[in-house]
Write a protein that holds these residues in place. Structure first.
Motif, PDB file in Angstrom:
ATOM      1  N   LYS A 133      42.488  45.919  27.223  1.00  0.00           N
ATOM      2  CA  LYS A 133      42.917  46.660  26.048  1.00  0.00           C
ATOM      3  C   LYS A 133      41.756  47.445  25.447  1.00  0.00           C
ATOM      4  O   LYS A 133      41.890  48.591  25.060  1.00  0.00           O
ATOM      5  N   ARG A 134      40.602  46.792  25.403  1.00  0.00           N
ATOM      6  CA  ARG A 134      39.428  47.437  24.839  1.00  0.00           C
ATOM      7  C   ARG A 134      38.978  48.611  25.713  1.00  0.00           C
ATOM      8  O   ARG A 134      38.646  49.675  25.216  1.00  0.00           O
ATOM      9  N   LEU A 135      38.985  48.391  27.032  1.00  0.00           N
ATOM     10  CA  LEU A 135      38.509  49.405  27.966  1.00  0.00           C
ATOM     11  C   LEU A 135      39.452  50.593  28.083  1.00  0.00           C
ATOM     12  O   LEU A 135      39.015  51.720  28.313  1.00  0.00           O
ATOM     13  N   ALA A 136      40.759  50.341  27.955  1.00  0.00           N
ATOM     14  CA  ALA A 136      41.761  51.373  28.216  1.00  0.00           C
ATOM     15  C   ALA A 136      41.544  52.608  27.349  1.00  0.00           C
ATOM     16  O   ALA A 136      41.672  53.732  27.816  1.00  0.00           O
ATOM     17  N   SER A 137      41.177  52.387  26.102  1.00  0.00           N
ATOM     18  CA  SER A 137      41.048  53.529  25.197  1.00  0.00           C
ATOM     19  C   SER A 137      39.759  54.310  25.449  1.00  0.00           C
ATOM     20  O   SER A 137      39.596  55.407  24.946  1.00  0.00           O
ATOM     21  N   THR A 138      38.839  53.747  26.227  1.00  0.00           N
ATOM     22  CA  THR A 138      37.609  54.475  26.534  1.00  0.00           C
ATOM     23  C   THR A 138      37.757  55.313  27.797  1.00  0.00           C
ATOM     24  O   THR A 138      36.864  56.077  28.137  1.00  0.00           O
ATOM     25  N   GLY A 139      38.895  55.137  28.512  1.00  0.00           N
ATOM     26  CA  GLY A 139      39.133  55.950  29.698  1.00  0.00           C
ATOM     27  C   GLY A 139      38.354  55.508  30.923  1.00  0.00           C
ATOM     28  O   GLY A 139      38.202  56.269  31.872  1.00  0.00           O
TER      29      GLY A 139
ATOM     30  N   ARG B 277      47.612  52.836  32.935  1.00  0.00           N
ATOM     31  CA  ARG B 277      48.072  54.235  32.851  1.00  0.00           C
ATOM     32  C   ARG B 277      47.424  54.956  31.688  1.00  0.00           C
ATOM     33  O   ARG B 277      47.055  56.123  31.772  1.00  0.00           O
ATOM     34  N   LYS B 278      47.265  54.225  30.595  1.00  0.00           N
ATOM     35  CA  LYS B 278      46.631  54.802  29.417  1.00  0.00           C
ATOM     36  C   LYS B 278      45.185  55.183  29.732  1.00  0.00           C
ATOM     37  O   LYS B 278      44.708  56.262  29.355  1.00  0.00           O
ATOM     38  N   ALA B 279      44.499  54.295  30.455  1.00  0.00           N
ATOM     39  CA  ALA B 279      43.101  54.556  30.819  1.00  0.00           C
ATOM     40  C   ALA B 279      42.994  55.797  31.700  1.00  0.00           C
ATOM     41  O   ALA B 279      42.128  56.651  31.500  1.00  0.00           O
ATOM     42  N   PHE B 280      43.884  55.905  32.689  1.00  0.00           N
ATOM     43  CA  PHE B 280      43.881  57.070  33.581  1.00  0.00           C
ATOM     44  C   PHE B 280      44.185  58.348  32.798  1.00  0.00           C
ATOM     45  O   PHE B 280      43.574  59.391  33.033  1.00  0.00           O
ATOM     46  N   LEU B 281      45.141  58.255  31.891  1.00  0.00           N
ATOM     47  CA  LEU B 281      45.509  59.427  31.090  1.00  0.00           C
ATOM     48  C   LEU B 281      44.315  59.886  30.253  1.00  0.00           C
ATOM     49  O   LEU B 281      43.991  61.076  30.198  1.00  0.00           O
ATOM     50  N   GLN B 282      43.676  58.906  29.637  1.00  0.00           N
ATOM     51  CA  GLN B 282      42.501  59.187  28.815  1.00  0.00           C
ATOM     52  C   GLN B 282      41.422  59.886  29.650  1.00  0.00           C
ATOM     53  O   GLN B 282      40.824  60.871  29.239  1.00  0.00           O
ATOM     54  N   HIS B 283      41.196  59.311  30.844  1.00  0.00           N
ATOM     55  CA  HIS B 283      40.188  59.836  31.757  1.00  0.00           C
ATOM     56  C   HIS B 283      40.549  61.264  32.202  1.00  0.00           C
ATOM     57  O   HIS B 283      39.706  62.163  32.176  1.00  0.00           O
TER      58      HIS B 283
ATOM     59  N   GLY C 232      45.831  68.648  44.024  1.00  0.00           N
ATOM     60  CA  GLY C 232      44.824  67.642  44.320  1.00  0.00           C
ATOM     61  C   GLY C 232      45.468  66.272  44.439  1.00  0.00           C
ATOM     62  O   GLY C 232      46.665  66.134  44.198  1.00  0.00           O
ATOM     63  N   PRO C 233      44.683  65.273  44.847  1.00  0.00           N
ATOM     64  CA  PRO C 233      45.263  63.939  45.024  1.00  0.00           C
ATOM     65  C   PRO C 233      45.407  63.174  43.698  1.00  0.00           C
ATOM     66  O   PRO C 233      44.636  63.405  42.771  1.00  0.00           O
ATOM     67  N   CYS C 234      46.390  62.269  43.659  1.00  0.00           N
ATOM     68  CA  CYS C 234      46.545  61.363  42.515  1.00  0.00           C
ATOM     69  C   CYS C 234      45.309  60.454  42.478  1.00  0.00           C
ATOM     70  O   CYS C 234      44.921  59.903  43.506  1.00  0.00           O
ATOM     71  N   ALA C 235      44.715  60.329  41.294  1.00  0.00           N
ATOM     72  CA  ALA C 235      43.481  59.558  41.162  1.00  0.00           C
ATOM     73  C   ALA C 235      43.721  58.074  41.409  1.00  0.00           C
ATOM     74  O   ALA C 235      42.790  57.329  41.704  1.00  0.00           O
ATOM     75  N   ARG C 236      44.996  57.648  41.345  1.00  0.00           N
ATOM     76  CA  ARG C 236      45.260  56.227  41.516  1.00  0.00           C
ATOM     77  C   ARG C 236      45.770  55.895  42.921  1.00  0.00           C
ATOM     78  O   ARG C 236      45.244  55.013  43.568  1.00  0.00           O
ATOM     79  N   CYS C 237      46.794  56.617  43.378  1.00  0.00           N
ATOM     80  CA  CYS C 237      47.393  56.239  44.661  1.00  0.00           C
ATOM     81  C   CYS C 237      47.084  57.244  45.777  1.00  0.00           C
ATOM     82  O   CYS C 237      47.391  56.992  46.945  1.00  0.00           O
TER      83      CYS C 237
ATOM     84  N   GLU D 199      53.383  57.018  38.562  1.00  0.00           N
ATOM     85  CA  GLU D 199      53.558  57.394  37.154  1.00  0.00           C
ATOM     86  C   GLU D 199      52.252  57.409  36.369  1.00  0.00           C
ATOM     87  O   GLU D 199      52.220  57.118  35.177  1.00  0.00           O
ATOM     88  N   THR D 200      51.178  57.721  37.099  1.00  0.00           N
ATOM     89  CA  THR D 200      49.864  57.738  36.465  1.00  0.00           C
ATOM     90  C   THR D 200      49.337  59.164  36.424  1.00  0.00           C
ATOM     91  O   THR D 200      49.585  59.946  37.343  1.00  0.00           O
ATOM     92  N   ALA D 201      48.642  59.494  35.349  1.00  0.00           N
ATOM     93  CA  ALA D 201      48.155  60.863  35.167  1.00  0.00           C
ATOM     94  C   ALA D 201      46.823  61.092  35.855  1.00  0.00           C
ATOM     95  O   ALA D 201      45.978  60.205  35.915  1.00  0.00           O
TER      96      ALA D 201
END
Ligand SMILES: [Zn+2]
Length: 248
Positions: free
Chosen positions: A169-175, A202-208, A237-242, A227-229
């Motif tokens: 939770k703490r890390l997610a908002s820092t991206g 997903r929030k972390a990826f979106l932030q990033h 380009g490629p999806c940063a997650r999958c 469903e990740t940004a």
């Protein structure tokens, strides 16, 4: 208000100390998503899920009934919480002062007000505020901060999982997407936290992606598969997650 009755019953039944309730309430306040106090207490290893059920049962029986002035079970009457024991060991306050504050803590708890023992000692002027951190450090190094119900089945695992979730939770908002993904791997099979962990990733990826897009003039695109940004250029380009190909 429900949580309030829950805490009072658990304390009068001797399942929890006011100290543990105060700690759990403090955690509850720091969480961005509201979480029932029973869940937090289980995650802390202070109560087993079965004990929570019993208190909830007593809670529904209790409702509408006038409160009894004296608690039924007072097992912990003479018990000094760990924090108090460390204070005494370090000779930071006298036994009389600690005893007085433990007593005061119980009286406050009977009225539904849970204050940490350290806070009371500071308020009374028996302990310097800077020494509170010192005591907590020693307490942590003794490694028995959640000493009570830890032996109950699975309680330790739940504490670990909950710790990971708080970290995520703490890390997610820092991206920090990569670090979040690493923590997520440990929570993905968790029956209780997997879904919220997925949202946090997903929030972390979106932030990033959003910060990269802003910096490098890219666009943010959500992957249909996971469903990740991600941030991609006009040529795609490629999806940063999958890794799936994304087009602008
Ligand atoms: Zn994807």
């Amino acid at each position: 208000l429900q949580d309030d009755l829950f805490c009072r019953l658990a304390v009068t039944q001797g399942l929890l100390t006011p100290e543990q309730v105060a700690e759990a309430l403090e955690i509850q306040r720091t969480l961005s998503r509201p979480q029932r106090i029973g869940k937090i207490l289980v995650a802390q290893g202070y109560l087993s899920p079965i004990q929570v059920d019993r208190v909830l049962q007593a809670q529904s029986e209790e409702r509408g009934r006038p409160p009894e002035p004296e608690g039924t079970a007072r097992k912990r009457e003479s018990e000094v919480p760990l924090f108090g024991r460390v204070v005494l060991e370090a000779k930071l306050a006298s036994a009389g002062e600690v005893e007085e504050c433990v007593q005061l803590q119980r009286e406050l708890a009977a009225n539904g007000e849970y204050v940490l023992l350290g806070e009371l000692l500071v308020r009374k002027g028996y302990l310097a505020r800077r020494d509170v951190a010192h005591v907590l450090e020693r307490q942590a190094s003794e490694g028995e901060s959640s000493e009570v119900a830890i032996a109950e089945t699975g309680a330790q695992d739940r504490t670990h999982a909950f710790g990971l979730l708080v970290q995520l939770k703490r890390l997610a908002s820092t991206g920090k997407a990569a670090e979040c993904l690493a923590i997520f791997q440990e929570l993905r099979e968790d029956h209780e936290y997997a879904r919220v962990a997925e949202r946090l990733v997903r929030k972390a990826f979106l932030q990033h992606a959003a910060s990269r897009a802003g910096r490098e003039g890219l666009i943010v695109k959500t992957c249909n598969g996971c469903e990740t940004a991600s941030a991609i250029g006009v040529g795609g380009g490629p999806c940063a997650r999958c890794g799936a190909p994304l087009t602008a």
